[in-house]
Motif scaffolding. Sequence first.
Motif, PDB file in Angstrom:
ATOM      1  N   LEU A 252       0.896   1.376  14.939  1.00 12.48           N
ATOM      2  CA  LEU A 252       0.912   2.749  15.415  1.00 12.48           C
ATOM      3  C   LEU A 252       2.105   2.957  16.322  1.00 12.48           C
ATOM      4  N   PRO A 253       2.464   4.219  16.602  1.00 12.75           N
ATOM      5  CA  PRO A 253       3.500   4.455  17.612  1.00 12.75           C
ATOM      6  C   PRO A 253       3.044   3.902  18.958  1.00 12.75           C
ATOM      7  N   ARG A 254       3.974   3.343  19.678  1.00 13.16           N
ATOM      8  CA  ARG A 254       3.655   2.759  20.971  1.00 13.16           C
ATOM      9  C   ARG A 254       3.728   3.797  22.085  1.00 13.16           C
ATOM     10  N   THR A 255       2.769   3.741  22.990  1.00 11.19           N
ATOM     11  CA  THR A 255       2.834   4.596  24.175  1.00 11.19           C
ATOM     12  C   THR A 255       4.104   4.287  24.961  1.00 11.19           C
ATOM     13  N   TYR A 256       4.442   2.997  25.018  1.00 15.78           N
ATOM     14  CA  TYR A 256       5.683   2.561  25.659  1.00 15.78           C
ATOM     15  C   TYR A 256       6.607   2.001  24.580  1.00 15.78           C
ATOM     16  N   PRO A 257       7.579   2.762  24.104  1.00 16.42           N
ATOM     17  CA  PRO A 257       8.420   2.320  22.987  1.00 16.42           C
ATOM     18  C   PRO A 257       9.219   1.056  23.278  1.00 16.42           C
ATOM     19  N   ASN A 258       9.553   0.817  24.561  1.00 13.74           N
ATOM     20  CA  ASN A 258      10.414  -0.311  24.916  1.00 13.74           C
ATOM     21  C   ASN A 258       9.649  -1.521  25.423  1.00 13.74           C
ATOM     22  N   ILE A 259       8.338  -1.505  25.323  1.00 13.38           N
ATOM     23  CA  ILE A 259       7.543  -2.581  25.917  1.00 13.38           C
ATOM     24  C   ILE A 259       7.791  -3.908  25.201  1.00 13.38           C
ATOM     25  N   THR A 260       7.938  -4.958  26.009  1.00 14.12           N
ATOM     26  CA  THR A 260       8.126  -6.309  25.467  1.00 14.12           C
ATOM     27  C   THR A 260       7.074  -7.286  25.977  1.00 14.12           C
ATOM     28  N   CYS A 261       6.347  -6.917  27.038  1.00 17.21           N
ATOM     29  CA  CYS A 261       5.366  -7.833  27.609  1.00 17.21           C
ATOM     30  C   CYS A 261       4.162  -7.049  28.124  1.00 17.21           C
ATOM     31  N   LEU A 262       2.975  -7.485  27.752  1.00 15.24           N
ATOM     32  CA  LEU A 262       1.726  -6.879  28.218  1.00 15.24           C
ATOM     33  C   LEU A 262       0.819  -7.979  28.751  1.00 15.24           C
ATOM     34  N   LEU A 263       0.456  -7.874  30.026  1.00 18.41           N
ATOM     35  CA  LEU A 263      -0.486  -8.801  30.642  1.00 18.41           C
ATOM     36  C   LEU A 263      -1.802  -8.076  30.874  1.00 18.41           C
ATOM     37  N   MET A 264      -2.899  -8.685  30.452  1.00 20.34           N
ATOM     38  CA  MET A 264      -4.226  -8.081  30.585  1.00 20.34           C
ATOM     39  C   MET A 264      -5.155  -9.071  31.276  1.00 20.34           C
ATOM     40  N   GLN A 265      -5.783  -8.625  32.358  1.00 17.80           N
ATOM     41  CA  GLN A 265      -6.701  -9.504  33.088  1.00 17.80           C
ATOM     42  C   GLN A 265      -8.009  -8.772  33.334  1.00 17.80           C
ATOM     43  N   PRO A 266      -9.092  -9.206  32.690  1.00 22.01           N
ATOM     44  CA  PRO A 266     -10.376  -8.505  32.844  1.00 22.01           C
ATOM     45  C   PRO A 266     -11.100  -8.896  34.118  1.00 22.01           C
ATOM     46  N   ARG A 267     -12.002  -8.004  34.521  1.00 21.45           N
ATOM     47  CA  ARG A 267     -12.928  -8.320  35.599  1.00 21.45           C
ATOM     48  C   ARG A 267     -14.081  -9.153  35.035  1.00 21.45           C
ATOM     49  N   PRO A 268     -14.770  -9.884  35.907  1.00 22.12           N
ATOM     50  CA  PRO A 268     -15.988 -10.558  35.451  1.00 22.12           C
ATOM     51  C   PRO A 268     -17.114  -9.549  35.285  1.00 22.12           C
TER      52      PRO A 268
END
Length: 355
Positions: A252-268
């Motif tokens: 899909l089209p990206r919300t951030y077209p130039n994004i190269t890194c995504l870090l995701m950290q969930p809560r417990p």
Amino acid sequence: METLPLETQERIFVLACTDGGPTGNSLSLTSKAIRAASRSTRFHTVYLIADAIHLEAFVACYEREHEQASGYYPPRIRHLFLTFRRKLCSQVGADQTIRVDPSSSFLDAGSRLIRTIAPDLSSLVVYTPAGTLKNVLHFPVFQCPFPALREATFVNLCDPTPLIVNNTDRHPLLPSMTHLHLLVGAFELALDKWAAHSPCVTHLRVTGVADSRQVHPLASSVGVRVDSKGCFSRAFQGFPGPPKTFHRSDVLPRTYPNITCLLMQPRPTTNGGGCGNHLIDHSRMVFGLQQIEDSCRSELGSRPSVKAILLKELPKNAFSKGNISQIQREWRNRVEGGEGCWVDVIPERRQDHVY
């Protein structure tokens, strides 16, 4: 010190003033000569409690220093850590939203400060107290763009709207920002609104992902799909296999077209959430985040790839009072040239990566 050129002294002062203010304050009290020599640099980093007393007093001091610097380099704030504390703010509404009277001197002081520092600011942290599902802050002071801002952290803000003046031009306010860190709670994650004001973000970190509703905005940020029904089925049945991964035809089209890194950290899971709907939703969320990571790893096509990393869950008390100390340490580490909250991007240092 008397024999050193002013340029050399200023470089020394910049390297020293990385603690948010104490060193700069000490320099101003050393002598009249040091006070004058360090005027342009002792505000290099500022940690500021945004309440009526501290904010107005600081803005008055900063404006006075600007006036006294006539003919010389004026003081500049390069790195700002702005803290809002619930008990210090003027009014907390029934919806747990901190609202400021538009005619108050507090809001006027905040607006004057932002107008003054916006052209020079390189990094920004806005810390707001944790609240309910709604925003906990309404402090509209952002009206002009921040052309030099490269990195920002926002705590407990689901979107930038509470900080923006209503009649602000629709042009991006953070046009050059490349690193965005959001510490979120259990509310809607409006990444599209953040993207409207920070279109050039290449590194996005979302800490504290709390429920499955936040998975789709994260997937959209990197332009991949997630299988919500599949995530629910696997979570409910305790199926151990990996979630479905989508490929080229599903991008899909990206919300951030130039994004190269995504870090995701969930809560417990929350207290009392060891069974029932809490556990199901938490499992759905984790499966969805895993799916984003896997999809980015296997994505094909001509557009640049994204490194998506799912980190281990936050500790149980990560969003307690001690949380602000951790954010301060990361902010100061970045000011001093370290990785800060982006240390997990470096493979050999990713100790908490979920493999």
